[in-house]
Design a protein around this motif. Structure first.
Motif, PDB file in Angstrom:
ATOM      1  N   THR A   1      -9.583   1.782 -12.917  1.00  0.00           N
ATOM      2  CA  THR A   1      -8.606   1.212 -11.992  1.00  0.00           C
ATOM      3  C   THR A   1      -7.386   0.803 -12.798  1.00  0.00           C
ATOM      4  N   LEU A   2      -6.212   1.266 -12.369  1.00  0.00           N
ATOM      5  CA  LEU A   2      -4.972   0.938 -13.076  1.00  0.00           C
ATOM      6  C   LEU A   2      -4.079   0.113 -12.166  1.00  0.00           C
ATOM      7  N   HIS A   3      -3.691  -1.060 -12.636  1.00  0.00           N
ATOM      8  CA  HIS A   3      -2.783  -1.933 -11.901  1.00  0.00           C
ATOM      9  C   HIS A   3      -1.389  -1.809 -12.509  1.00  0.00           C
TER      10      HIS A   3
ATOM     11  N   GLU B   1       8.519 -13.205 -10.432  1.00  0.00           N
ATOM     12  CA  GLU B   1       8.259 -14.475 -11.108  1.00  0.00           C
ATOM     13  C   GLU B   1       7.454 -14.295 -12.393  1.00  0.00           C
ATOM     14  N   ILE B   2       6.482 -13.402 -12.359  1.00  0.00           N
ATOM     15  CA  ILE B   2       5.603 -13.211 -13.510  1.00  0.00           C
ATOM     16  C   ILE B   2       6.105 -12.005 -14.291  1.00  0.00           C
ATOM     17  N   GLU B   3       6.624 -12.224 -15.471  1.00  0.00           N
ATOM     18  CA  GLU B   3       7.213 -11.145 -16.246  1.00  0.00           C
ATOM     19  C   GLU B   3       6.704 -11.144 -17.675  1.00  0.00           C
TER      20      GLU B   3
ATOM     21  N   ARG C   1      -1.203 -15.649 -16.062  1.00  0.00           N
ATOM     22  CA  ARG C   1      -0.864 -15.790 -14.634  1.00  0.00           C
ATOM     23  C   ARG C   1      -1.107 -14.474 -13.903  1.00  0.00           C
ATOM     24  N   LEU C   2      -0.785 -13.377 -14.550  1.00  0.00           N
ATOM     25  CA  LEU C   2      -1.049 -12.074 -13.947  1.00  0.00           C
ATOM     26  C   LEU C   2      -2.542 -11.846 -13.766  1.00  0.00           C
ATOM     27  N   ILE C   3      -3.297 -12.151 -14.791  1.00  0.00           N
ATOM     28  CA  ILE C   3      -4.746 -11.971 -14.736  1.00  0.00           C
ATOM     29  C   ILE C   3      -5.335 -12.765 -13.570  1.00  0.00           C
ATOM     30  N   LYS C   4      -4.843 -13.989 -13.404  1.00  0.00           N
ATOM     31  CA  LYS C   4      -5.351 -14.835 -12.319  1.00  0.00           C
ATOM     32  C   LYS C   4      -4.908 -14.298 -10.961  1.00  0.00           C
TER      33      LYS C   4
END
Length: 355
Positions: free
Chosen positions: A31-33, A74-76, A106-109
């Motif tokens: 799976t690629l995000h 927001e998340i960079e 934050r991305l992981i969460k």
């Protein structure tokens, strides 16, 4: 093979080199995000939203269900946005690993990703340096460089790198040029000449086609209620031409202002839906041809007298002014001179060529 992979980028514009990197990463992750960021220095000539970029990637990957698209402003991660100059080497990129880890967390969460997720990056990215990799909370996996695709150059001059832009993104990077004017002013001939010169997609005049498909080939049945459908057909034709854009310019035969002018001429009143289309489906440039060429009766024209031609031309100008549209006027009566003037306008305003 990794269970989960993560890629982060601006994708503005989405180009073929980026897609090749995505496909390479997708071949190594179940799976690629993909997380799309706002570009720190967007091109001033193109208004591109996060949703535009999400649509490009969603459409490009529609048949690849293991690729998931996300957007965030927001998340960079600092992916090259701090370059002092696009020609500087990678050591001039300022990397704050601690900040990157906070944002990665934050991305992981937000995406509910496991700690074992692989972070895919091009092999020349500053964060792939061994001393920096060791400090990141995610494992870095490099993708092969695509040297024939310079992301900075493509972002800076998308018109000059048209062939590199992914087909799904081209609709947002082609500029529409409407050719307008009165009856028998040479519009349609000029449209086909320009389309052939630039190898461009084009949208035909829908009013004339509508008469053939819905009115039996004669305007005798044309009435006020027909102008809305004509505009809807024209809007779809323009959308289709842009979606299949083959060049940085897309040529449009007549516009919604012209439809409004015919409505006012024949029906004696302004059509509010047509007026809304003028504003909602705004075209990038308008070239208006003076009504000073010989009038030719093709069986569907009725404004052939000098008085009628002058009246209709002024009506067009009045409606343009009403909607704050400033058309570029071409007043040469010679057809080839008109063609040359149109080429000069498009070369200057779309291709950035100096006269």
């Amino acid at each position: 093979m990794y269970d989960n992979g993560l890629m982060i980028g601006h994708f503005e514009p989405l180009h073929l080199g980026q897609m090749r990197s995505i496909l390479e990463a997708a071949g190594q992750a179940k799976t690629l995000h993909i997380v799309i960021m706002t570009h720190p220095s967007p091109h001033p000539d193109f208004t591109i939203t996060l949703q535009d970029k999400a649509r490009w990637l969603q459409m490009a990957c529609a048949d690849l269900p293991f690729i998931h698209i996300h957007t965030t402003d927001e998340i960079e991660l600092p992916l090259h946005e701090h370059l002092y100059d696009s020609n500087d080497s990678s050591e001039n990129v300022r990397i704050d690993v601690a900040t990157s880890n906070v944002k990665l967390q934050r991305l992981i969460k937000a995406l509910a990703l496991p700690a074992e997720t692989a972070l895919f990056m091009a092999e020349n990215h500053p964060l792939t340096q061994s001393d920096l990799q060791e400090q990141l909370i995610l494992q870095v996996v490099t993708t092969t460089l695509q040297p024939e695709f310079d992301s900075y150059a493509i972002a800076r001059e998308p018109v000059a790198h048209w062939s590199a832009i992914h087909p799904e993104a081209r609709a947002n990077y082609t500029k529409t040029v409407a050719i307008v004017g009165g009856e028998s002013s040479g519009k349609t001939t000029l449209v086909h000449k320009l389309a052939n010169y630039y190898g461009a997609s084009f949208a035909l005049e829908m009013g004339r086609l509508y008469v053939g498909t819905d009115l039996g080939g004669s305007e005798v049945g044309l009435q006020y209620s027909d102008y809305g459908p004509i505009c809807l057909d024209h809007a779809q034709a323009i959308r289709d031409a842009k979606a299949n854009a083959t060049a940085p310019v897309t040529i449009v035969d007549t516009d919604f202002v012209t439809t409004q002018a015919f409505c006012e001429e024949y029906e004696g009143r302004t059509h509010p839906f047509v007026a809304a289309c003028v504003d909602e489906f705004r075209l990038d440039h308008t070239i208006m041809l003076d009504n000073n060429t010989p009038w030719v009766d093709d069986g569907m024209r009725s404004l052939g007298t000098p008085e009628a031609r002058g009246r209709f031309e002024q009506r067009l100008l009045d409606i343009f002014a009403r909607h704050d549209i400033a058309p570029h006027m071409i007043d040469q009566p010679d057809y080839d001179a008109r063609y040359q003037q149109a080429l000069q306008f498009i070369d200057q305003h779309i291709y950035g060529k100096t006269l």
